[in-house]
Write a protein that holds these residues in place. Structure first.
Motif, PDB file in Angstrom:
ATOM      1  N   ASP A 189       2.532  -3.925   5.389  1.00  0.00           N
ATOM      2  CA  ASP A 189       1.405  -3.152   4.854  1.00  0.00           C
ATOM      3  C   ASP A 189       1.007  -3.685   3.476  1.00  0.00           C
ATOM      4  OD1 ASP A 189      -0.542  -1.208   4.603  1.00  0.00           O
ATOM      5  OD2 ASP A 189       0.853   0.326   3.881  1.00  0.00           O
ATOM      6  N   LYS A 203      -7.699  -4.924  -9.484  1.00  0.00           N
ATOM      7  CA  LYS A 203      -8.690  -5.856  -8.960  1.00  0.00           C
ATOM      8  C   LYS A 203      -8.847  -7.089  -9.844  1.00  0.00           C
ATOM      9  CE  LYS A 203      -9.904  -3.440  -5.337  1.00  0.00           C
ATOM     10  NZ  LYS A 203      -9.603  -3.932  -3.974  1.00  0.00           N
ATOM     11  N   GLN A 230      -1.926  -5.396   0.897  1.00  0.00           N
ATOM     12  CA  GLN A 230      -3.335  -5.623   0.565  1.00  0.00           C
ATOM     13  C   GLN A 230      -3.434  -6.864  -0.320  1.00  0.00           C
ATOM     14  OE1 GLN A 230      -6.959  -3.312  -1.851  1.00  0.00           O
ATOM     15  NE2 GLN A 230      -5.156  -2.170  -1.157  1.00  0.00           N
ATOM     16  N   VAL A 288      -5.593  -9.188  -2.997  1.00  0.00           N
ATOM     17  CA  VAL A 288      -6.667  -9.155  -3.980  1.00  0.00           C
ATOM     18  C   VAL A 288      -6.812 -10.551  -4.570  1.00  0.00           C
ATOM     19  CG1 VAL A 288      -7.447  -8.232  -6.191  1.00  0.00           C
ATOM     20  CG2 VAL A 288      -6.311  -6.718  -4.534  1.00  0.00           C
ATOM     21  N   ASN A 324       0.806  -1.223   0.000  1.00  0.00           N
ATOM     22  CA  ASN A 324       0.000   0.000   0.000  1.00  0.00           C
ATOM     23  C   ASN A 324       0.841   1.276   0.000  1.00  0.00           C
ATOM     24  OD1 ASN A 324      -2.615  -1.224   0.008  1.00  0.00           O
ATOM     25  ND2 ASN A 324      -2.324  -1.745   2.159  1.00  0.00           N
ATOM     26  N   ARG A 353       1.206 -10.296   5.713  1.00  0.00           N
ATOM     27  CA  ARG A 353       0.301  -9.290   6.268  1.00  0.00           C
ATOM     28  C   ARG A 353       0.107  -9.511   7.773  1.00  0.00           C
ATOM     29  NH1 ARG A 353      -5.772  -8.958   4.045  1.00  0.00           N
ATOM     30  NH2 ARG A 353      -5.813 -11.005   5.078  1.00  0.00           N
TER      31      ARG A 353
END
Length: 334
Positions: free
Chosen positions: A239, A149, A241, A243, A135, A234
């Motif tokens: 940090d 995405k 994310q 998907v 991120n 994580r």
């Protein structure tokens, strides 16, 4: 005197019986070629030894290296077990005559998609691919840009040099990704996608675990990795994310016994152990994988299979065309 001789004779017989029946033979050492990480391998083999008293020695290396070694050594195996690696690689080894079929009693608790019909290999955890995003780096490099995405979102020219994925020649993770794109898009469109994506890739490390680490430490903004590997980083505070793009693939990490193994009974016990609840929950607690034994519970933080949109992945196709796909990748893409 006769009574004394009788007592001595009984004592000698008891002593001989103790030597013959009271002393246990030292168990054979089980030799394992492991594709999963050192931490997980050591935790699992230590637990196995604790439960069975069977000592274990293991060598850890990449999927391609160990599968090739299993095949080349099939007439004189140096390991009893191949631990880890996607099912298509185990199919390759089985086709080459390098695996010993074994139908474990615990395989009854394993779904059909996670085991070979002939018992040549059996899955012990589910693996799914996804996209990892650092991120901090992403927001710094691409302010105002939406995070990817879908798989197509990775083709954005702005991401050039900021994507990391492993080399499919060395890593089962990356080969699974190749098959993901070829099977969901078709041959022509799939190769076009891979050629375009390669322009954005800044590094092709050999190890399947590398992208999650490189994303976690902020060396790249984006990466293609197993979701469980990303979830693990994580959970340790990075940090990241996660998907889970639509039209992804799922496979299993599998275990197999090598053909002509000298320690067949010990190897069977290790397969039984890996298919059990305790081993699979231990694996999930360390690596955030999803157990295939339906009685085992995954650790909190692992992404459930039900939350992932999966294509109907053809593992036989992936296995039979591996050589041709990798040759084309090397010739046309990299």
């Amino acid at each position: 005197m006769k009574k004394l001789r009788a007592i001595l004779s009984v004592a000698v017989l008891v002593s001989a019986s103790a030597v013959l029946f009271g002393c246990k033979q030292k168990p054979n050492t089980l030799y394992v070629y492991s594709i999963i990480h050192d931490e997980e391998t050591k935790a699992l083999t230590d637990l196995f030894t604790k439960q069975t008293d069977i000592p274990v020695s293991f060598v850890r290396a990449t999927t391609g290296e160990l599968v090739n070694r299993i095949i080349s050594e099939k007439n004189n195996p140096q390991a009893d077990i191949l631990l880890g690696g996607a099912s298509s690689y185990h199919m390759q080894a089985a086709t080459a005559g390098a695996l010993e079929p074994y139908q474990s009693p615990l395989a009854e608790k394993i779904p059909d998609y996670a085991k070979a019909a002939d018992g040549s290999w059996t899955g012990f955890c589910v693996l799914t691919l996804g996209i990892g995003i650092n991120n901090t780096r992403f927001q710094s490099k691409f302010p105002g840009v939406a995070v990817p995405k879908t798989w197509e979102d990775l083709l954005n020219p702005a991401f050039k040099g900021e994507v990391v994925m492993t080399d499919p020649v060395a890593s089962s993770t990356a080969y699974l990704f190749l098959q993901n794109q070829l099977q969901r898009l078709g041959d022509q469109a799939g190769w076009q996608y891979l050629a375009q994506l390669a322009k954005n890739v800044g590094q092709f490390p050999d190890s399947g675990s590398a992208p999650a680490k490189l994303i976690g430490t902020g060396e790249y903004a984006l990466g293609i990795s197993y979701l469980h590997a990303l979830a693990k980083y994580r959970a340790t505070g990075f940090d990241i994310q996660l998907v889970a793009p639509p039209e992804s693939v799922g496979d299993v990490d599998a275990i197999a016994i090598t053909r002509n193994t000298r320690h067949l009974e010990e190897a069977k016990k290790f397969v039984d152990f890996m298919l059990g609840v305790e081993a699979q929950e231990l694996m999930s607690s360390i690596d955030f994988t999803i157990p295939v034994n339906l009685e085992a519970k995954p650790i909190d933080g692992a992404i459930p299979i039900a939350d992932i949109d999966l294509i109907d992945y053809d593992t036989v196709k992936a296995s039979t065309e591996r050589k041709a796909v990798l040759e084309r990748w090397t010739k046309e893409i990299r």
